[in-house]
Design a protein around this motif. Structure first.
Motif, mmCIF file in Angstrom:
data_model
loop_
_atom_site.group_PDB
_atom_site.id
_atom_site.type_symbol
_atom_site.label_atom_id
_atom_site.label_comp_id
_atom_site.label_asym_id
_atom_site.label_seq_id
_atom_site.Cartn_x
_atom_site.Cartn_y
_atom_site.Cartn_z
ATOM 1 N N GLU A 43 61.317 9.032 28.189
ATOM 2 C CA GLU A 43 60.499 8.340 29.142
ATOM 3 C C GLU A 43 60.396 7.098 28.811
ATOM 4 O OE1 GLU A 43 58.911 9.920 31.544
ATOM 5 O OE2 GLU A 43 59.703 11.900 31.048
ATOM 6 N N ASN A 44 61.020 6.459 27.778
ATOM 7 C CA ASN A 44 60.947 5.161 27.319
ATOM 8 C C ASN A 44 59.554 4.538 26.921
ATOM 9 O OD1 ASN A 44 61.851 2.269 27.057
ATOM 10 N ND2 ASN A 44 61.730 1.794 28.851
ATOM 11 N N ILE A 45 58.922 5.530 26.001
ATOM 12 C CA ILE A 45 57.609 4.969 25.371
ATOM 13 C C ILE A 45 57.772 4.799 24.128
ATOM 14 C CG2 ILE A 45 55.613 6.009 24.908
ATOM 15 C CD1 ILE A 45 56.026 8.315 26.955
ATOM 16 N N GLY A 46 57.161 3.297 23.954
ATOM 17 C CA GLY A 46 57.196 2.898 22.786
ATOM 18 C C GLY A 46 55.727 2.431 22.240
ATOM 19 N N TYR A 47 55.411 1.916 21.108
ATOM 20 C CA TYR A 47 53.975 1.594 20.754
ATOM 21 C C TYR A 47 53.912 0.080 20.612
ATOM 22 C CZ TYR A 47 52.974 6.549 19.087
ATOM 23 O OH TYR A 47 52.529 7.707 19.355
ATOM 24 N N ASN A 102 62.142 5.658 9.254
ATOM 25 C CA ASN A 102 62.968 6.349 8.153
ATOM 26 C C ASN A 102 63.053 7.927 8.600
ATOM 27 O OD1 ASN A 102 63.699 5.231 5.699
ATOM 28 N ND2 ASN A 102 61.684 4.254 6.097
ATOM 29 N N ALA A 103 61.869 8.227 9.252
ATOM 30 C CA ALA A 103 61.822 9.824 9.624
ATOM 31 C C ALA A 103 62.870 10.093 10.787
ATOM 32 C CB ALA A 103 60.493 10.265 10.250
ATOM 33 N N LEU A 104 63.063 9.100 11.807
ATOM 34 C CA LEU A 104 64.248 9.280 12.846
ATOM 35 C C LEU A 104 65.442 9.218 12.089
ATOM 36 C CD1 LEU A 104 62.664 7.381 15.751
ATOM 37 C CD2 LEU A 104 62.836 10.066 15.382
ATOM 38 N N MET A 105 65.702 8.332 11.218
ATOM 39 C CA MET A 105 67.030 8.070 10.458
ATOM 40 C C MET A 105 67.314 9.609 10.043
ATOM 41 S SD MET A 105 67.032 4.156 9.132
ATOM 42 C CE MET A 105 66.618 2.763 10.125
ATOM 43 N N GLU A 106 66.406 9.939 9.104
ATOM 44 C CA GLU A 106 66.565 11.396 8.396
ATOM 45 C C GLU A 106 67.251 12.351 9.528
ATOM 46 O OE1 GLU A 106 66.718 12.105 5.381
ATOM 47 O OE2 GLU A 106 65.808 10.326 4.611
ATOM 48 N N GLN A 107 67.025 12.235 10.824
ATOM 49 C CA GLN A 107 67.430 13.032 11.967
ATOM 50 C C GLN A 107 68.904 12.461 12.467
ATOM 51 O OE1 GLN A 107 64.264 13.801 15.078
ATOM 52 N NE2 GLN A 107 62.899 14.206 13.382
ATOM 53 N N GLU A 108 69.317 11.474 11.754
ATOM 54 C CA GLU A 108 70.681 10.888 12.211
ATOM 55 C C GLU A 108 70.539 9.928 13.650
ATOM 56 O OE1 GLU A 108 74.216 12.914 11.471
ATOM 57 O OE2 GLU A 108 73.385 13.763 9.850
ATOM 58 N N VAL A 109 69.171 9.464 13.786
ATOM 59 C CA VAL A 109 68.807 8.658 14.942
ATOM 60 C C VAL A 109 68.844 7.290 14.519
ATOM 61 C CG1 VAL A 109 67.350 7.961 16.622
ATOM 62 C CG2 VAL A 109 67.389 10.318 15.975
ATOM 63 N N ALA A 110 69.778 6.495 15.092
ATOM 64 C CA ALA A 110 69.898 5.024 14.690
ATOM 65 C C ALA A 110 68.944 4.308 15.298
ATOM 66 C CB ALA A 110 71.247 4.430 15.423
ATOM 67 N N VAL A 111 68.042 3.612 14.093
ATOM 68 C CA VAL A 111 66.926 2.727 14.329
ATOM 69 C C VAL A 111 67.168 1.505 13.963
ATOM 70 C CG1 VAL A 111 64.490 2.630 14.216
ATOM 71 C CG2 VAL A 111 65.399 4.657 14.259
ATOM 72 N N ARG A 112 66.814 0.119 14.592
ATOM 73 C CA ARG A 112 67.177 -1.088 14.034
ATOM 74 C C ARG A 112 65.525 -1.644 13.980
ATOM 75 N NH1 ARG A 112 70.814 -5.382 14.450
ATOM 76 N NH2 ARG A 112 70.167 -6.818 13.291
ATOM 77 N N TYR A 119 54.951 10.449 17.434
ATOM 78 C CA TYR A 119 56.097 10.155 17.940
ATOM 79 C C TYR A 119 57.359 10.741 17.454
ATOM 80 C CZ TYR A 119 58.717 6.121 20.088
ATOM 81 O OH TYR A 119 59.412 5.396 20.844
ATOM 82 N N VAL A 120 57.491 11.012 15.975
ATOM 83 C CA VAL A 120 58.714 11.520 15.563
ATOM 84 C C VAL A 120 59.025 12.979 16.059
ATOM 85 C CG1 VAL A 120 59.997 12.136 13.507
ATOM 86 C CG2 VAL A 120 58.721 10.039 13.490
ATOM 87 N N LYS A 146 48.886 5.767 4.098
ATOM 88 C CA LYS A 146 47.475 5.779 4.000
ATOM 89 C C LYS A 146 46.660 5.615 5.118
ATOM 90 C CE LYS A 146 47.751 3.799 -0.769
ATOM 91 N NZ LYS A 146 47.453 2.651 -1.670
ATOM 92 N N CYS A 147 47.098 4.666 6.390
ATOM 93 C CA CYS A 147 46.382 4.359 7.351
ATOM 94 C C CYS A 147 46.016 5.652 8.292
ATOM 95 C CB CYS A 147 47.150 3.478 8.166
ATOM 96 S SG CYS A 147 48.667 3.764 9.086
ATOM 97 N N PRO A 148 44.845 5.615 8.741
ATOM 98 C CA PRO A 148 44.422 6.826 9.686
ATOM 99 C C PRO A 148 45.278 6.883 10.930
ATOM 100 C CG PRO A 148 42.962 4.964 9.744
ATOM 101 C CD PRO A 148 43.842 4.539 8.776
ATOM 102 N N GLN A 149 46.017 5.892 11.277
ATOM 103 C CA GLN A 149 46.754 5.959 12.529
ATOM 104 C C GLN A 149 47.920 6.960 12.323
ATOM 105 O OE1 GLN A 149 45.458 3.312 11.280
ATOM 106 N NE2 GLN A 149 44.185 2.268 12.709
ATOM 107 N N MET A 150 48.261 7.053 10.970
ATOM 108 C CA MET A 150 49.643 7.916 10.644
ATOM 109 C C MET A 150 49.822 9.072 11.536
ATOM 110 S SD MET A 150 52.096 6.773 9.014
ATOM 111 C CE MET A 150 51.428 5.627 7.824
ATOM 112 N N LYS A 151 48.928 9.687 12.285
ATOM 113 C CA LYS A 151 49.103 10.857 12.978
ATOM 114 C C LYS A 151 49.735 10.542 14.260
ATOM 115 C CE LYS A 151 44.462 10.266 15.211
ATOM 116 N NZ LYS A 151 43.324 11.199 15.626
ATOM 117 N N HIS A 152 49.627 9.260 14.948
ATOM 118 C CA HIS A 152 50.376 9.007 15.713
ATOM 119 C C HIS A 152 51.876 8.638 15.342
ATOM 120 C CE1 HIS A 152 46.854 8.685 17.962
ATOM 121 N NE2 HIS A 152 46.111 7.566 16.982
ATOM 122 N N ALA A 153 52.001 8.162 14.263
ATOM 123 C CA ALA A 153 53.670 8.014 13.862
ATOM 124 C C ALA A 153 54.276 9.261 13.571
ATOM 125 C CB ALA A 153 53.660 7.321 12.324
#
Length: 273
Positions: free
Chosen positions: A120-124, A143-153, A110-111, A100-107
């Protein structure tokens, strides 16, 4: 040798089904799709030998089975990543669909640009008031990156410090494990105990991510001014690392948790009426 002979036999024996027929070229044809089930070797010393070859409908079945197997393996890999990557099972359901949040476009950005973010070692650095959607935003990325089989903690320093205290001997390996994840998300930064030991471990984790050039996403209720003007040198070392690695994104507006609570209260009143 018996197993080897069995494999060779399966490779060289053509299975004949009802309706199959032999064409004018001497090859066996499928009675359903009318395409060849054999091919003739043209290489000595087996020149002229007939070997099996999947007809069109057999190949389509093989392709379907391969696709189903690949999809099954992908689903299992994602389930395993989410099981290991989240400290709270509810986070596995945080996706862009319900964002719902308006910042979701940035998420989403990122994906979609993850290879560049990783390179580039860029985070938020997600900062703002309580309940404005920072954790959900970070969970959607995870979740979106894990769907691409990227390991996230995705965890928080309160849990990290508890784990380190419980297993002092394995402290270095524990921190190294956190740093091996392609993406580490630290939720509710600044809410943990501010002891000397705790601050030391917080710096060790952030500094290790910095030195290993692996991106970091942090959510915090602290203001950007708090982070830019720390009260002491210890906090300054930590905040400098975060600000160097992470792009600040402000979360403001309504408290979604309070809105959800009000909606539930309204539904209860309607049921009582």
């Amino acid at each position: 040798m018996n197993d080897f002979d069995s494999i060779i036999k399966r490779m060289t024996v053509t299975h004949i089904a009802p309706g199959d027929y032999t064409g004018e070229d001497g090859l066996l044809y499928c009675g359903k799709c009318r395409t060849s089930k054999q091919f003739r070797m043209e290489v000595p010393p087996v020149e002229g030998r007939l070997l099996p070859h999947p007809c069109r409908c057999e190949q389509e079945q093989l392709d379907r089975e391969a696709a189903e197997q690949e999809a099954h393996c992908h689903r299992q890999a994602v389930v395993d990543l989410k099981r290991r990557g989240f400290t709270d099972p509810a986070m596995r359901e945080w996706t862009f669909v319900n964002g719902k949040c308006p910042q979701m476009k940035h998420a989403r950005f990122y994906v979609e640009n993850w290879p560049a973010m990783q390179e580039e070692n860029i985070g938020y650095l997600l900062w703002g008031g309580v309940g404005t959607g920072k954790s959900y935003f970070a969970g959607c990325i995870a979740n979106a990156l894990m769907e691409q089989e990227v390991a996230v903690r995705m965890t928080n320093f309160a849990l990290i410090l508890n784990d380190l205290t419980a297993s002092f001997e394995g402290r270095n390996e524990y921190i190294a494990c956190l740093c091996r994840a392609p993406l580490l998300i630290l939720d509710d930064f600044g809410m943990e105990r501010g002891t000397e030991y705790g601050l030391e471990q917080i710096y060790n984790v952030t500094d290790s991510r910095y030195r290993s050039r692996r991106p970091l996403i942090v959510t915090t209720n602290l203001s950007l001014q708090d982070l830019q003007h720390p009260q002491d040198t210890t906090h300054a070392r930590i905040y400098d690392r975060l600000l160097e690695m992470c792009v600040p994104i402000r979360f403001s507006g309504e408290n979604f948790r309070k809105t959800t609570a009000q909606d539930k209260l309204s539904r209860i009143k309607n049921l009582m009426d």
